[in-house]
Design a protein around this motif. Structure first.
Motif, PDB file in Angstrom:
ATOM      1  N   UNK A 173     -66.732 -77.268 -19.479  1.00 13.76           N
ATOM      2  CA  UNK A 173     -65.327 -77.664 -19.376  1.00 13.76           C
ATOM      3  C   UNK A 173     -64.655 -77.687 -20.745  1.00 13.76           C
ATOM      4  N   UNK A 174     -65.347 -78.222 -21.746  1.00 13.77           N
ATOM      5  CA  UNK A 174     -64.791 -78.201 -23.098  1.00 13.77           C
ATOM      6  C   UNK A 174     -64.422 -76.773 -23.496  1.00 13.77           C
ATOM      7  N   UNK A 175     -65.364 -75.840 -23.315  1.00 12.70           N
ATOM      8  CA  UNK A 175     -65.109 -74.447 -23.713  1.00 12.70           C
ATOM      9  C   UNK A 175     -63.966 -73.851 -22.914  1.00 12.70           C
ATOM     10  N   UNK A 176     -63.948 -74.125 -21.624  1.00 12.65           N
ATOM     11  CA  UNK A 176     -62.901 -73.582 -20.768  1.00 12.65           C
ATOM     12  C   UNK A 176     -61.535 -74.132 -21.154  1.00 12.65           C
ATOM     13  N   UNK A 177     -61.444 -75.432 -21.315  1.00 13.18           N
ATOM     14  CA  UNK A 177     -60.163 -76.059 -21.626  1.00 13.18           C
ATOM     15  C   UNK A 177     -59.682 -75.728 -23.028  1.00 13.18           C
ATOM     16  N   UNK A 178     -60.590 -75.457 -23.950  1.00 16.10           N
ATOM     17  CA  UNK A 178     -60.184 -75.087 -25.314  1.00 16.10           C
ATOM     18  C   UNK A 178     -59.933 -73.581 -25.437  1.00 16.10           C
ATOM     19  N   UNK A 179     -60.148 -72.834 -24.355  1.00 16.41           N
ATOM     20  CA  UNK A 179     -59.879 -71.402 -24.354  1.00 16.41           C
ATOM     21  C   UNK A 179     -60.912 -70.586 -25.102  1.00 16.41           C
ATOM     22  N   UNK A 210     -59.402 -81.999 -14.366  1.00 13.01           N
ATOM     23  CA  UNK A 210     -59.129 -80.568 -14.249  1.00 13.01           C
ATOM     24  C   UNK A 210     -57.913 -80.296 -13.366  1.00 13.01           C
ATOM     25  N   UNK A 211     -57.681 -81.150 -12.357  1.00  9.80           N
ATOM     26  CA  UNK A 211     -56.572 -80.942 -11.431  1.00  9.80           C
ATOM     27  C   UNK A 211     -55.220 -81.385 -11.992  1.00  9.80           C
ATOM     28  N   UNK A 212     -55.202 -82.005 -13.156  1.00  9.02           N
ATOM     29  CA  UNK A 212     -53.934 -82.439 -13.744  1.00  9.02           C
ATOM     30  C   UNK A 212     -53.203 -81.251 -14.364  1.00  9.02           C
ATOM     31  N   UNK A 213     -51.962 -81.462 -14.684  1.00  2.00           N
ATOM     32  CA  UNK A 213     -51.151 -80.416 -15.320  1.00  2.00           C
ATOM     33  C   UNK A 213     -51.157 -80.526 -16.839  1.00  2.00           C
ATOM     34  N   UNK A 214     -52.086 -81.300 -17.370  1.00  4.88           N
ATOM     35  CA  UNK A 214     -52.178 -81.466 -18.820  1.00  4.88           C
ATOM     36  C   UNK A 214     -52.676 -80.184 -19.475  1.00  4.88           C
ATOM     37  N   UNK A 215     -52.445 -80.069 -20.772  1.00  8.23           N
ATOM     38  CA  UNK A 215     -52.958 -78.917 -21.518  1.00  8.23           C
ATOM     39  C   UNK A 215     -54.462 -79.072 -21.714  1.00  8.23           C
ATOM     40  N   UNK A 216     -55.117 -77.985 -22.098  1.00  4.73           N
ATOM     41  CA  UNK A 216     -56.565 -77.993 -22.299  1.00  4.73           C
ATOM     42  C   UNK A 216     -57.040 -79.017 -23.313  1.00  4.73           C
ATOM     43  N   UNK A 217     -56.436 -79.071 -24.503  1.00  2.05           N
ATOM     44  CA  UNK A 217     -56.865 -80.085 -25.476  1.00  2.05           C
ATOM     45  C   UNK A 217     -56.682 -81.517 -24.977  1.00  2.05           C
TER      46      UNK A 217
END
Length: 188
Positions: free
Chosen positions: A72-78, A27-34
């Motif tokens: 987290x899946x839902x959050x990162x996938x928007x 979560x702390x990385x700068x990667x995109x959600x997917x």
């Protein structure tokens, strides 16, 4: 991990802390959600699989971990909180993302564990594994039979039709669901 009193509470807490730290690191990385979802799906669940194979965690523990991963899946996938989450685990054939559902993943790992023990080179372990599988199979058959009979008793009548009422709540008739599904819509 091995706990000195052969219980699971401290091991479960260690695995929970480990899982949450892995999730926080992603979560702390700068990667995109997917990309974060991909790391969680392939990296974290692969690491978690060792713990799931070695230890016999309760369904409630696995469900708790699944909820954390699912959020987290839902959050990162928007995805919105109210949105149905099954699309995360559906196959691409059904326009899903094919993420691993931890509850199903752990069940598959238990099957692998049972097969590894069943085909062990050690005769004692092999005999114990086969006996355990027989006991579990008889328990499963009992549970399935109980579930089927429970469902047969509890199924309400007229579940295959829709009742039509007027605005004054007067009964106008019923419409079978099969007719709705296979018929072309008409306006009267």
């Amino acid at each position: 991990y091995i706990q000195d009193d052969l219980k699971m509470d401290r091991v479960r807490n260690l695995v929970t802390d480990k899982l949450l730290s892995w999730i926080k690191t992603i979560d702390d990385t700068l990667l995109s959600g997917p990309m974060k979802c991909w790391l969680l799906n392939h990296g974290v669940l692969s690491r978690l699989s060792l713990f799931l194979m070695v230890h016999d965690f309760s369904c409630s523990s696995i469900s708790t971990w699944h909820k954390a991963i699912h959020r987290k899946y839902k959050s990162w996938m928007g995805m919105a909180h109210s949105m149905e989450g099954s699309v995360l685990y559906s196959t691409s054939e059904y326009f899903g993302f094919q993420f691993k559902d931890l509850r199903h993943f752990s069940l598959r790992l238990r099957v692998v564990q049972a097969l590894v023990l069943k085909y062990s080179k050690d005769d004692t372990i092999r005999k114990l594994a086969i006996e355990a599988m027989r006991e579990e199979e008889s328990d499963t058959k009992f549970e399935k039979k109980k579930f089927v009979t429970f469902n047969k008793k509890e199924l309400p009548k007229n579940t295959d039709q829709i009742f039509v009422v007027s605005r004054e709540n007067k009964y106008l008739g019923s419409l079978p669901v099969s007719t709705i599904i296979v018929s072309e819509p008409t306006m009267n």
